[in-house]
Motif scaffolding. Structure first.
Motif, PDB file in Angstrom:
ATOM      1  N   ASP A   1      64.880 -22.392  78.170  1.00  0.00           N
ATOM      2  CA  ASP A   1      64.372 -23.149  77.022  1.00  0.00           C
ATOM      3  C   ASP A   1      63.004 -23.746  77.346  1.00  0.00           C
ATOM      4  O   ASP A   1      62.903 -24.815  77.953  1.00  0.00           O
ATOM      5  CB  ASP A   1      65.366 -24.249  76.659  1.00  0.00           C
ATOM      6  N   VAL A   2      61.957 -23.058  76.929  1.00  0.00           N
ATOM      7  CA  VAL A   2      60.594 -23.494  77.235  1.00  0.00           C
ATOM      8  C   VAL A   2      60.252 -24.778  76.475  1.00  0.00           C
ATOM      9  O   VAL A   2      59.564 -25.660  76.995  1.00  0.00           O
ATOM     10  CB  VAL A   2      59.579 -22.385  76.915  1.00  0.00           C
ATOM     11  N   ALA A   3      60.733 -24.906  75.240  1.00  0.00           N
ATOM     12  CA  ALA A   3      60.469 -26.122  74.466  1.00  0.00           C
ATOM     13  C   ALA A   3      61.084 -27.337  75.144  1.00  0.00           C
ATOM     14  O   ALA A   3      60.453 -28.394  75.257  1.00  0.00           O
ATOM     15  CB  ALA A   3      61.009 -25.971  73.045  1.00  0.00           C
ATOM     16  N   ARG A   4      62.308 -27.199  75.605  1.00  0.00           N
ATOM     17  CA  ARG A   4      62.970 -28.319  76.275  1.00  0.00           C
ATOM     18  C   ARG A   4      62.241 -28.699  77.566  1.00  0.00           C
ATOM     19  O   ARG A   4      62.091 -29.880  77.884  1.00  0.00           O
ATOM     20  CB  ARG A   4      64.420 -27.961  76.580  1.00  0.00           C
TER      21      ARG A   4
ATOM     22  N   GLY B 159      58.811 -34.489  77.918  1.00  0.00           N
ATOM     23  CA  GLY B 159      58.673 -35.376  79.058  1.00  0.00           C
ATOM     24  C   GLY B 159      57.480 -35.077  79.934  1.00  0.00           C
ATOM     25  O   GLY B 159      57.281 -35.729  80.959  1.00  0.00           O
ATOM     26  N   SER B 160      56.651 -34.116  79.544  1.00  0.00           N
ATOM     27  CA  SER B 160      55.507 -33.739  80.383  1.00  0.00           C
ATOM     28  C   SER B 160      54.289 -34.630  80.156  1.00  0.00           C
ATOM     29  O   SER B 160      53.242 -34.426  80.779  1.00  0.00           O
ATOM     30  CB  SER B 160      55.137 -32.276  80.147  1.00  0.00           C
ATOM     31  N   GLU B 161      54.406 -35.612  79.255  1.00  0.00           N
ATOM     32  CA  GLU B 161      53.380 -36.647  79.064  1.00  0.00           C
ATOM     33  C   GLU B 161      51.987 -36.083  78.773  1.00  0.00           C
ATOM     34  O   GLU B 161      50.979 -36.611  79.235  1.00  0.00           O
ATOM     35  CB  GLU B 161      53.313 -37.565  80.293  1.00  0.00           C
ATOM     36  N   GLY B 162      51.934 -34.991  78.022  1.00  0.00           N
ATOM     37  CA  GLY B 162      50.644 -34.448  77.625  1.00  0.00           C
ATOM     38  C   GLY B 162      49.926 -33.654  78.690  1.00  0.00           C
ATOM     39  O   GLY B 162      48.807 -33.186  78.457  1.00  0.00           O
ATOM     40  N   THR B 163      50.542 -33.473  79.853  1.00  0.00           N
ATOM     41  CA  THR B 163      49.868 -32.750  80.932  1.00  0.00           C
ATOM     42  C   THR B 163      49.921 -31.241  80.747  1.00  0.00           C
ATOM     43  O   THR B 163      49.160 -30.516  81.392  1.00  0.00           O
ATOM     44  CB  THR B 163      50.500 -33.103  82.292  1.00  0.00           C
ATOM     45  N   LEU B 164      50.811 -30.756  79.876  1.00  0.00           N
ATOM     46  CA  LEU B 164      50.951 -29.315  79.662  1.00  0.00           C
ATOM     47  C   LEU B 164      50.371 -28.859  78.328  1.00  0.00           C
ATOM     48  O   LEU B 164      50.208 -27.669  78.097  1.00  0.00           O
ATOM     49  CB  LEU B 164      52.431 -28.914  79.735  1.00  0.00           C
TER      50      LEU B 164
ATOM     51  N   LEU C 215      56.750 -22.530  71.422  1.00  0.00           N
ATOM     52  CA  LEU C 215      57.739 -22.636  72.485  1.00  0.00           C
ATOM     53  C   LEU C 215      59.150 -22.703  71.922  1.00  0.00           C
ATOM     54  O   LEU C 215      59.397 -23.341  70.899  1.00  0.00           O
ATOM     55  CB  LEU C 215      57.476 -23.887  73.330  1.00  0.00           C
ATOM     56  N   GLY C 216      60.078 -22.051  72.615  1.00  0.00           N
ATOM     57  CA  GLY C 216      61.473 -22.080  72.206  1.00  0.00           C
ATOM     58  C   GLY C 216      62.364 -21.562  73.314  1.00  0.00           C
ATOM     59  O   GLY C 216      61.966 -21.496  74.483  1.00  0.00           O
ATOM     60  N   ARG C 217      63.581 -21.177  72.943  1.00  0.00           N
ATOM     61  CA  ARG C 217      64.539 -20.659  73.913  1.00  0.00           C
ATOM     62  C   ARG C 217      64.260 -19.188  74.216  1.00  0.00           C
ATOM     63  O   ARG C 217      63.519 -18.521  73.506  1.00  0.00           O
ATOM     64  CB  ARG C 217      65.966 -20.829  73.377  1.00  0.00           C
ATOM     65  N   GLY C 218      64.892 -18.709  75.294  1.00  0.00           N
ATOM     66  CA  GLY C 218      64.741 -17.306  75.656  1.00  0.00           C
ATOM     67  C   GLY C 218      63.326 -16.942  76.055  1.00  0.00           C
ATOM     68  O   GLY C 218      62.850 -15.849  75.745  1.00  0.00           O
ATOM     69  N   TRP C 219      62.644 -17.875  76.729  1.00  0.00           N
ATOM     70  CA  TRP C 219      61.274 -17.685  77.208  1.00  0.00           C
ATOM     71  C   TRP C 219      60.251 -17.613  76.084  1.00  0.00           C
ATOM     72  O   TRP C 219      59.113 -17.204  76.309  1.00  0.00           O
ATOM     73  CB  TRP C 219      61.150 -16.438  78.094  1.00  0.00           C
TER      74      TRP C 219
ATOM     75  N   ASN D  90      67.243 -32.655  71.347  1.00  0.00           N
ATOM     76  CA  ASN D  90      67.167 -32.503  69.896  1.00  0.00           C
ATOM     77  C   ASN D  90      65.930 -31.740  69.430  1.00  0.00           C
ATOM     78  O   ASN D  90      65.612 -31.745  68.240  1.00  0.00           O
ATOM     79  CB  ASN D  90      67.199 -33.890  69.244  1.00  0.00           C
ATOM     80  N   VAL D  91      65.233 -31.109  70.354  1.00  0.00           N
ATOM     81  CA  VAL D  91      64.059 -30.297  70.013  1.00  0.00           C
ATOM     82  C   VAL D  91      64.433 -28.824  70.089  1.00  0.00           C
ATOM     83  O   VAL D  91      64.989 -28.366  71.087  1.00  0.00           O
ATOM     84  CB  VAL D  91      62.888 -30.596  70.973  1.00  0.00           C
ATOM     85  N   ARG D  92      64.121 -28.083  69.034  1.00  0.00           N
ATOM     86  CA  ARG D  92      64.438 -26.654  69.004  1.00  0.00           C
ATOM     87  C   ARG D  92      63.204 -25.796  69.271  1.00  0.00           C
ATOM     88  O   ARG D  92      63.268 -24.829  70.023  1.00  0.00           O
ATOM     89  CB  ARG D  92      65.047 -26.279  67.654  1.00  0.00           C
ATOM     90  N   GLU D  93      62.084 -26.119  68.628  1.00  0.00           N
ATOM     91  CA  GLU D  93      60.855 -25.352  68.812  1.00  0.00           C
ATOM     92  C   GLU D  93      59.669 -26.312  68.820  1.00  0.00           C
ATOM     93  O   GLU D  93      59.718 -27.377  68.199  1.00  0.00           O
ATOM     94  CB  GLU D  93      60.665 -24.324  67.685  1.00  0.00           C
ATOM     95  N   LEU D  94      58.597 -25.912  69.493  1.00  0.00           N
ATOM     96  CA  LEU D  94      57.378 -26.713  69.545  1.00  0.00           C
ATOM     97  C   LEU D  94      56.158 -25.820  69.351  1.00  0.00           C
ATOM     98  O   LEU D  94      56.077 -24.738  69.934  1.00  0.00           O
ATOM     99  CB  LEU D  94      57.248 -27.429  70.894  1.00  0.00           C
TER     100      LEU D  94
END
Length: 243
Positions: free
Chosen positions: A230-233, A237-242, A182-186, A166-170
């Protein structure tokens, strides 16, 4: 605490207070309140910062990076494995960065800050006949930033998807101070990520189990071209490591 550590702590506190518009608290009470989450872990931080905006967050990251001080992002503190605790500086997003900034019923999207509680987003979406899919049991306390970090699910996520679904952009700040969209298409992909994926396509296509609620580890398979790169997706779940 050694005298050297005391001097370093005083200097860190002074630098943060000079650079940040939000609150900077190094007193015993503020530190104690951020010592635990919903787990049995207890880790006492050096201090707690409540940033007003992304510029405050960037300032904290820069100051702490220069001093090799770890930073932990904290939302509602509902995590059950100690993810919201740390021995460095804790960023409390719930005090100021806690709003639903915009809802677009036609696009079926909302733009939110990381400290907004899930129930507040649901209340903003409900008049339009919409909702955010995941519904963890802590919906009255958990924040969207924490849900993204944890890729939260809930009882109905098999039908309505995980947070990543349910996330599109970050909008992301990395530990090095880079601001990424971050989003789709790199979109927003950091240097070298696409080359890494291109070199590991076979393993990415066969190494991840097809489970409806797979939330463990990095979601590198979200970067496959057939899945929209999809870079946002992949960040969820990366728990703040990225970032």
């Amino acid at each position: 605490m050694t005298p050297g550590r005391t001097t370093d702590l005083s200097e860190l506190r002074a630098r943060l207070r000079a650079a940040v518009r939000g609150e900077v608290a190094f007193d015993a009470t503020a530190r104690a309140l951020a010592t635990m989450d919903a787990s049995n872990y207890r880790r006492v931080p050096l201090g707690v910062v409540a940033p007003k905006d992304a510029d405050d967050v960037a300032a904290v990251l820069e100051i702490c990076r220069e001093r090799a001080v770890p930073v932990v992002a904290r939302g509602g503190g509902t995590s059950i494995a100690g993810q919201a605790t740390g021995t460095g500086v804790v960023l409390d997003f719930t005090r100021h960065m806690n709003r639903v900034l915009e809802t677009d019923p036609d696009a079926r999207t909302a733009r939110v800050q990381p400290g907004v509680v899930l129930d507040r987003l649901q209340e903003a979406a409900a008049p339009h006949g919409l909702r955010f899919g995941p519904d963890p049991s802590t919906h009255g306390r958990c924040t969207l930033g924490g849900m993204i970090g944890n890729n939260s699910c809930g009882a109905h996520s098999v039908a309505w998807g995980t947070t990543a679904d349910n996330v599109r952009e970050l909008a992301v700040l990395t530990a090095r101070g880079e601001r990424l969209a971050l989003g789709r298409g790199w979109a927003g992909a950091p240097a070298g990520l696409r080359e890494l994926v291109d070199g590991e396509l076979a393993r990415l296509r066969t190494g991840f189990p097809e489970l409806p609620r797979r939330i463990s580890g990095y979601a590198l398979d979200a970067l496959l071209p057939e899945r929209g790169a999809d870079v946002a997706r992949s960040f969820c779940g990366s728990e703040g490591t990225l970032g």
